[in-house]
Design a protein around this motif. Structure first.
Motif, mmCIF file in Angstrom:
data_model
loop_
_atom_site.group_PDB
_atom_site.id
_atom_site.type_symbol
_atom_site.label_atom_id
_atom_site.label_comp_id
_atom_site.label_asym_id
_atom_site.label_seq_id
_atom_site.Cartn_x
_atom_site.Cartn_y
_atom_site.Cartn_z
ATOM 1 N N ASN A 29 0.814 -1.222 0.000
ATOM 2 C CA ASN A 29 0.000 0.000 0.000
ATOM 3 C C ASN A 29 0.842 1.265 0.000
ATOM 4 O OD1 ASN A 29 1.000 -0.227 2.584
ATOM 5 N ND2 ASN A 29 -0.978 -0.069 3.617
ATOM 6 N N GLY A 30 2.169 1.131 0.004
ATOM 7 C CA GLY A 30 3.052 2.285 -0.062
ATOM 8 C C GLY A 30 3.606 2.756 1.266
ATOM 9 N N ILE A 31 3.143 2.195 2.392
ATOM 10 C CA ILE A 31 3.599 2.610 3.715
ATOM 11 C C ILE A 31 4.975 1.997 4.001
ATOM 12 C CG2 ILE A 31 3.088 2.626 6.193
ATOM 13 C CD1 ILE A 31 1.192 4.298 4.434
ATOM 14 N N ARG A 32 5.888 2.830 4.503
ATOM 15 C CA ARG A 32 7.246 2.392 4.820
ATOM 16 C C ARG A 32 7.345 2.107 6.321
ATOM 17 N NH1 ARG A 32 11.382 4.054 1.526
ATOM 18 N NH2 ARG A 32 12.572 4.842 3.312
ATOM 19 N N TYR A 33 7.938 0.945 6.653
ATOM 20 C CA TYR A 33 8.005 0.567 8.063
ATOM 21 C C TYR A 33 9.169 -0.383 8.314
ATOM 22 C CZ TYR A 33 6.201 -4.087 6.956
ATOM 23 O OH TYR A 33 6.052 -5.361 6.466
ATOM 24 N N ALA A 34 9.522 -0.527 9.594
ATOM 25 C CA ALA A 34 10.578 -1.454 10.002
ATOM 26 C C ALA A 34 10.348 -1.817 11.463
ATOM 27 C CB ALA A 34 11.959 -0.823 9.820
ATOM 28 N N ALA A 35 10.907 -2.951 11.871
ATOM 29 C CA ALA A 35 10.882 -3.370 13.274
ATOM 30 C C ALA A 35 12.319 -3.577 13.722
ATOM 31 C CB ALA A 35 10.075 -4.648 13.446
ATOM 32 N N TRP A 36 12.601 -3.181 14.973
ATOM 33 C CA TRP A 36 13.968 -3.279 15.502
ATOM 34 C C TRP A 36 13.921 -3.580 16.994
ATOM 35 C CZ3 TRP A 36 16.655 -0.484 19.245
ATOM 36 C CH2 TRP A 36 18.049 -0.680 19.274
ATOM 37 N N GLY A 37 14.821 -4.449 17.437
ATOM 38 C CA GLY A 37 14.899 -4.766 18.855
ATOM 39 C C GLY A 37 13.900 -5.831 19.264
ATOM 40 N N GLU A 38 13.792 -6.036 20.577
ATOM 41 C CA GLU A 38 12.906 -7.059 21.137
ATOM 42 C C GLU A 38 11.487 -6.506 21.261
ATOM 43 O OE1 GLU A 38 14.601 -8.526 24.764
ATOM 44 O OE2 GLU A 38 16.551 -8.893 23.844
ATOM 45 N N THR A 39 10.818 -6.424 20.131
ATOM 46 C CA THR A 39 9.477 -5.817 20.109
ATOM 47 C C THR A 39 8.420 -6.736 20.708
ATOM 48 O OG1 THR A 39 8.955 -6.702 17.913
ATOM 49 C CG2 THR A 39 10.050 -4.532 18.014
ATOM 50 N N ARG A 40 8.662 -8.040 20.685
ATOM 51 C CA ARG A 40 7.695 -9.055 21.131
ATOM 52 C C ARG A 40 6.421 -9.033 20.281
ATOM 53 N NH1 ARG A 40 8.643 -10.759 26.547
ATOM 54 N NH2 ARG A 40 10.900 -10.976 26.790
ATOM 55 N N VAL A 41 6.504 -8.526 19.067
ATOM 56 C CA VAL A 41 5.355 -8.518 18.160
ATOM 57 C C VAL A 41 5.727 -9.335 16.926
ATOM 58 C CG1 VAL A 41 3.713 -7.113 16.853
ATOM 59 C CG2 VAL A 41 4.763 -6.197 18.934
ATOM 60 N N PRO A 42 4.970 -10.377 16.607
ATOM 61 C CA PRO A 42 5.277 -11.179 15.421
ATOM 62 C C PRO A 42 5.271 -10.336 14.144
ATOM 63 C CG PRO A 42 3.654 -12.284 16.797
ATOM 64 C CD PRO A 42 3.811 -10.904 17.355
ATOM 65 N N GLU A 43 6.167 -10.657 13.243
ATOM 66 C CA GLU A 43 6.257 -9.920 11.979
ATOM 67 C C GLU A 43 4.933 -9.941 11.232
ATOM 68 O OE1 GLU A 43 8.818 -10.103 7.783
ATOM 69 O OE2 GLU A 43 9.505 -11.210 9.554
ATOM 70 N N SER A 44 4.226 -11.061 11.308
ATOM 71 C CA SER A 44 2.946 -11.171 10.601
ATOM 72 C C SER A 44 1.917 -10.174 11.124
ATOM 73 C CB SER A 44 2.395 -12.596 10.723
ATOM 74 O OG SER A 44 2.207 -12.947 12.089
ATOM 75 N N GLU A 45 1.944 -9.901 12.428
ATOM 76 C CA GLU A 45 1.002 -8.933 13.005
ATOM 77 C C GLU A 45 1.325 -7.520 12.549
ATOM 78 O OE1 GLU A 45 0.144 -8.985 17.131
ATOM 79 O OE2 GLU A 45 -0.272 -11.134 17.210
ATOM 80 N N ILE A 46 2.616 -7.196 12.498
ATOM 81 C CA ILE A 46 3.001 -5.868 12.018
ATOM 82 C C ILE A 46 2.601 -5.708 10.557
ATOM 83 C CG2 ILE A 46 4.953 -4.348 11.522
ATOM 84 C CD1 ILE A 46 6.325 -5.421 14.008
ATOM 85 N N GLU A 47 2.833 -6.722 9.744
ATOM 86 C CA GLU A 47 2.455 -6.674 8.332
ATOM 87 C C GLU A 47 0.955 -6.458 8.177
ATOM 88 O OE1 GLU A 47 3.777 -10.243 6.507
ATOM 89 O OE2 GLU A 47 5.906 -9.668 6.496
ATOM 90 N N ARG A 48 0.172 -7.166 8.970
ATOM 91 C CA ARG A 48 -1.284 -7.042 8.894
ATOM 92 C C ARG A 48 -1.736 -5.639 9.287
ATOM 93 N NH1 ARG A 48 -5.807 -8.944 6.449
ATOM 94 N NH2 ARG A 48 -7.646 -8.529 7.729
ATOM 95 N N MET A 49 -1.114 -5.098 10.312
ATOM 96 C CA MET A 49 -1.445 -3.767 10.794
ATOM 97 C C MET A 49 -1.116 -2.710 9.737
ATOM 98 S SD MET A 49 -0.560 -2.667 14.693
ATOM 99 C CE MET A 49 1.120 -3.137 14.414
ATOM 100 N N VAL A 50 0.106 -2.758 9.237
ATOM 101 C CA VAL A 50 0.546 -1.775 8.242
ATOM 102 C C VAL A 50 -0.296 -1.881 6.978
ATOM 103 C CG1 VAL A 50 2.463 -1.100 6.750
ATOM 104 C CG2 VAL A 50 2.900 -1.664 9.138
ATOM 105 N N GLY A 51 -0.625 -3.107 6.594
ATOM 106 C CA GLY A 51 -1.397 -3.315 5.379
ATOM 107 C C GLY A 51 -2.816 -2.802 5.443
ATOM 108 N N ALA A 52 -3.307 -2.498 6.637
ATOM 109 C CA ALA A 52 -4.674 -1.989 6.787
ATOM 110 C C ALA A 52 -4.802 -0.525 6.397
ATOM 111 C CB ALA A 52 -5.149 -2.175 8.233
ATOM 112 N N VAL A 53 -3.692 0.195 6.288
ATOM 113 C CA VAL A 53 -3.757 1.606 5.898
ATOM 114 C C VAL A 53 -4.209 1.673 4.440
ATOM 115 C CG1 VAL A 53 -2.492 3.765 5.635
ATOM 116 C CG2 VAL A 53 -1.893 2.173 7.486
ATOM 117 N N PRO A 54 -5.331 2.327 4.139
ATOM 118 C CA PRO A 54 -5.817 2.373 2.760
ATOM 119 C C PRO A 54 -4.789 2.979 1.808
ATOM 120 C CG PRO A 54 -7.534 3.075 4.268
ATOM 121 C CD PRO A 54 -6.279 2.964 5.073
#
Length: 251
Positions: A29-54
């Motif tokens: 969808n064009g949104i730029r993002y990254a994860a760093w450190g011990e976030t304790r959030v699965p990559e799939s959840e971050i992808e799903r969240m970011v992908g929800a932005v229209p």
């Protein structure tokens, strides 16, 4: 005997150093993002969240990058990031911090200050919404809708900012006319809230009353639904996401 891991020494990183150490991904969808450190959030959840932005919102966010990190520290002059969580650092952290690196406007979101996916998602989406409104402004059609609701004295609001600016805009005591600055602030707050709640509804199943706060009465559900449908028409959901409103049956 091992020591308490919550009290180990953790070295803070400068935000710009974090940005140079991590690969920024651009979602479909064009949104730029990254994860760093011990976030304790699965990559799939971050992808799903970011992908929800229209996708229709992405052009206004082209200079932004969103970094999901354990903790963004609140009490330092420059933006500092903790690679992991400790109780002491948690006490010093804030939900998000902003930084600028050249032409990039970075938003560092603390993943370890929230207890669940709902809290993290809403923190991310409210940042997205405010960033978007700061660039794109508020559509006249949405402003007309929320002002008609305000004039009809619809109960409650969608946030403390929306509640306070609406109250100030409509305060005509002692011969005052409508406060246009407050009214514009109300439009911006209400639109940001509606965008954030709309995106949240695409990413997470939640009960509207989970958004309740003590400082103000929550906007009547039918009024919010009207705002969300308006936003959904402006920014249709991406493929793989669906917008639905369900009313709880009484009895």
């Amino acid at each position: 005997m091992a020591g308490n891991v919550q009290n180990v020494q953790v070295d803070l990183w400068q935000a710009e150093k974090v940005a140079t150490q991590v690969t920024v991904t651009q979602a479909s969808n064009g949104i730029r993002y990254a994860a760093w450190g011990e976030t304790r959030v699965p990559e799939s959840e971050i992808e799903r969240m970011v992908g929800a932005v229209p996708q229709g919102m992405s052009a206004a966010l082209a200079t932004r990058s969103y970094y999901f990190v354990p903790l963004a520290i609140a009490d330092t002059g420059e933006t500092m990031i903790a690679p992991s969580y400790t109780v002491d650092l948690g006490d010093r952290a804030i939900c998000h911090r902003n930084a600028v690196f050249g032409s990039t406007e970075a938003v560092f979101i603390s993943t370890r200050l929230v207890e669940d996916r709902f809290g993290l998602a809403f923190e991310f989406f409210i940042n997205i919404a405010h960033n978007f409104v700061g660039v794109a402004g508020v559509p006249e059609s949405f402003s007309s809708l929320v002002w008609s609701q305000a004039e009809a004295q619809v109960r409650g609001e969608s946030s403390q900012d929306a509640w306070e600016t609406r109250r100030r805009a409509q305060d005509t005591r002692n011969g005052k006319t409508i406060d246009e600055r407050a009214r514009n602030g109300f439009f911006e707050a209400a639109f940001s809230d509606a965008l954030a709640i709309y995106m949240l509804s695409l990413a997470v199943d939640f009960d509207y009353h989970d958004l309740r706060e003590r400082e103000y009465p929550l906007l009547a559900a039918p009024a919010l639904a009207e705002r969300l449908r308006h936003v959904a028409n402006l920014f249709p959901a991406n493929a793989g996401y669906e917008f639905q409103i369900h009313y709880r049956r009484k009895g």
